[in-house]
Design a protein around this motif. Structure first.
Motif, PDB file in Angstrom:
ATOM      1  N   CYS A 145       0.868  -1.171   0.000  1.00  0.00           N
ATOM      2  CA  CYS A 145       0.000   0.000   0.000  1.00  0.00           C
ATOM      3  C   CYS A 145       0.911   1.229   0.000  1.00  0.00           C
ATOM      4  O   CYS A 145       1.374   1.670   1.049  1.00  0.00           O
ATOM      5  N   ILE A 146       1.199   1.753  -1.183  1.00  0.00           N
ATOM      6  CA  ILE A 146       2.134   2.861  -1.351  1.00  0.00           C
ATOM      7  C   ILE A 146       1.580   3.825  -2.388  1.00  0.00           C
ATOM      8  O   ILE A 146       0.671   3.483  -3.149  1.00  0.00           O
ATOM      9  N   SER A 147       2.122   5.032  -2.431  1.00  0.00           N
ATOM     10  CA  SER A 147       1.668   6.028  -3.397  1.00  0.00           C
ATOM     11  C   SER A 147       2.846   6.850  -3.903  1.00  0.00           C
ATOM     12  O   SER A 147       3.904   6.904  -3.258  1.00  0.00           O
ATOM     13  N   LEU A 148       2.674   7.474  -5.045  1.00  0.00           N
ATOM     14  CA  LEU A 148       3.720   8.287  -5.651  1.00  0.00           C
ATOM     15  C   LEU A 148       4.034   9.514  -4.794  1.00  0.00           C
ATOM     16  O   LEU A 148       3.146  10.065  -4.133  1.00  0.00           O
ATOM     17  N   ARG A 149       5.286   9.930  -4.817  1.00  0.00           N
ATOM     18  CA  ARG A 149       5.680  11.162  -4.151  1.00  0.00           C
ATOM     19  C   ARG A 149       4.969  12.347  -4.796  1.00  0.00           C
ATOM     20  O   ARG A 149       4.593  12.298  -5.983  1.00  0.00           O
ATOM     21  N   PRO A 150       4.771  13.430  -4.056  1.00  0.00           N
ATOM     22  CA  PRO A 150       4.102  14.608  -4.622  1.00  0.00           C
ATOM     23  C   PRO A 150       4.776  15.091  -5.899  1.00  0.00           C
ATOM     24  O   PRO A 150       6.001  15.178  -5.982  1.00  0.00           O
ATOM     25  N   GLY A 151       3.964  15.387  -6.891  1.00  0.00           N
ATOM     26  CA  GLY A 151       4.462  15.935  -8.143  1.00  0.00           C
ATOM     27  C   GLY A 151       4.874  14.912  -9.177  1.00  0.00           C
ATOM     28  O   GLY A 151       5.093  15.261 -10.346  1.00  0.00           O
ATOM     29  N   VAL A 152       4.979  13.633  -8.787  1.00  0.00           N
ATOM     30  CA  VAL A 152       5.453  12.620  -9.725  1.00  0.00           C
ATOM     31  C   VAL A 152       4.452  12.390 -10.854  1.00  0.00           C
ATOM     32  O   VAL A 152       4.823  12.380 -12.031  1.00  0.00           O
ATOM     33  N   ALA A 153       3.182  12.185 -10.517  1.00  0.00           N
ATOM     34  CA  ALA A 153       2.171  11.935 -11.557  1.00  0.00           C
ATOM     35  C   ALA A 153       2.090  13.107 -12.525  1.00  0.00           C
ATOM     36  O   ALA A 153       2.039  12.920 -13.750  1.00  0.00           O
ATOM     37  N   GLU A 154       2.100  14.303 -11.980  1.00  0.00           N
ATOM     38  CA  GLU A 154       2.053  15.512 -12.810  1.00  0.00           C
ATOM     39  C   GLU A 154       3.245  15.573 -13.765  1.00  0.00           C
ATOM     40  O   GLU A 154       3.113  15.906 -14.951  1.00  0.00           O
ATOM     41  N   THR A 155       4.420  15.245 -13.251  1.00  0.00           N
ATOM     42  CA  THR A 155       5.634  15.285 -14.067  1.00  0.00           C
ATOM     43  C   THR A 155       5.616  14.216 -15.147  1.00  0.00           C
ATOM     44  O   THR A 155       5.985  14.467 -16.307  1.00  0.00           O
ATOM     45  N   LEU A 156       5.200  13.012 -14.796  1.00  0.00           N
ATOM     46  CA  LEU A 156       5.123  11.929 -15.781  1.00  0.00           C
ATOM     47  C   LEU A 156       4.110  12.259 -16.863  1.00  0.00           C
ATOM     48  O   LEU A 156       4.336  11.966 -18.047  1.00  0.00           O
ATOM     49  N   ASP A 157       3.002  12.866 -16.486  1.00  0.00           N
ATOM     50  CA  ASP A 157       2.014  13.302 -17.481  1.00  0.00           C
ATOM     51  C   ASP A 157       2.635  14.307 -18.451  1.00  0.00           C
ATOM     52  O   ASP A 157       2.424  14.231 -19.671  1.00  0.00           O
ATOM     53  N   ALA A 158       3.385  15.262 -17.900  1.00  0.00           N
ATOM     54  CA  ALA A 158       4.004  16.296 -18.737  1.00  0.00           C
ATOM     55  C   ALA A 158       5.009  15.686 -19.703  1.00  0.00           C
ATOM     56  O   ALA A 158       5.056  16.042 -20.891  1.00  0.00           O
ATOM     57  N   LEU A 159       5.827  14.758 -19.213  1.00  0.00           N
ATOM     58  CA  LEU A 159       6.820  14.115 -20.072  1.00  0.00           C
ATOM     59  C   LEU A 159       6.149  13.283 -21.159  1.00  0.00           C
ATOM     60  O   LEU A 159       6.536  13.333 -22.333  1.00  0.00           O
TER      61      LEU A 159
END
Length: 225
Positions: free
Chosen positions: A83-97
């Motif tokens: 039960c883990i989650s991405l660090r803040p900003g990771v999803a946003e950054t991956l979306d941008a890339l």
């Protein structure tokens, strides 16, 4: 910048998520199993593990009950569904890339089953093709060996390679030697593995350091323009 000219490979533990979250997730799974076998209340078992972090935690819990052995605890630790989650900003950054056509991959040291479970729990399949997940056990060598980076270059051609990690003791030396652009993302405050950068020779150090992963697309633009 044309993102399709860049391949960004990332470390997993303490880069994309906080490794202490995995530790606590495993402790909860072990405590639940101890409770299920009627040996000790889950809350008590969890507190014992959390207060004695490391292998000593398993030894201490084993002294208090005999239903779950140290070997069994280790297996639960390695192979439970985390039960883990991405660090803040990771999803946003991956979306941008991804939106700019950047190739995204993962290079991580560890066991195939353990690291694959983390990747699945984090939902990284949304951004990363399974063939671009390079795990040291499956690759046949860890990051210090350089083998995972060679594998990445075999899988992806015609790109400028970047590697993002948190631990300069092992994350950057092989990538630096191969001409990759290396970036250290400052690890979370609760990071399990701490490294004194001042003790490392220059070839181990990243080319850049960023405090927030959301800075990465801008950094790539500035370097690759």
């Amino acid at each position: 910048m044309d993102g399709s000219k860049v391949a960004v490979f990332m470390d997993l533990d303490d880069t994309l998520f906080s490794e202490v979250d995995y530790l606590l997730s495993a402790y909860r799974a072990i405590a639940a199993e101890v409770d299920r076998r009627g040996a000790l209340d889950a809350s008590i078992a969890f507190d014992v593990l959390n207060e004695n972090r490391g292998h000593a935690a398993f030894d201490q819990l084993a002294k208090m009950q005999q239903a779950v052995t140290v070997d069994e605890m280790l297996q639960i630790y390695r192979y439970h569904t985390p039960c883990i989650s991405l660090r803040p900003g990771v999803a946003e950054t991956l979306d941008a890339l991804k939106s700019r056509g950047t190739t995204i991959g993962v290079i991580t040291d560890g066991r195939r089953g353990t690291q694959s479970a983390k990747i699945s729990a984090l939902g990284l399949e949304r951004w990363v093709e399974s063939r671009l997940v390079i795990i040291s056990e499956a690759a046949g060598g860890d990051k210090l060996s350089g083998i995972p980076f060679l594998e990445a270059e075999r899988l992806v051609t015609g790109r400028k390679f970047w590697y993002i990690g948190d631990n300069p003791a092992k994350d950057f030396v092989a990538a630096n030697a191969r001409g990759w652009t290396t970036v250290r993302l400052t690890p979370p405050a609760e990071a399990i593995h701490r490294v004194d950068i001042d003790t490392l020779s220059p070839e181990f150090l990243p080319r850049f350091t960023i405090e927030q992963i959301t800075r990465l697309p801008e950094l790539i633009d500035n370097v690759e323009k």
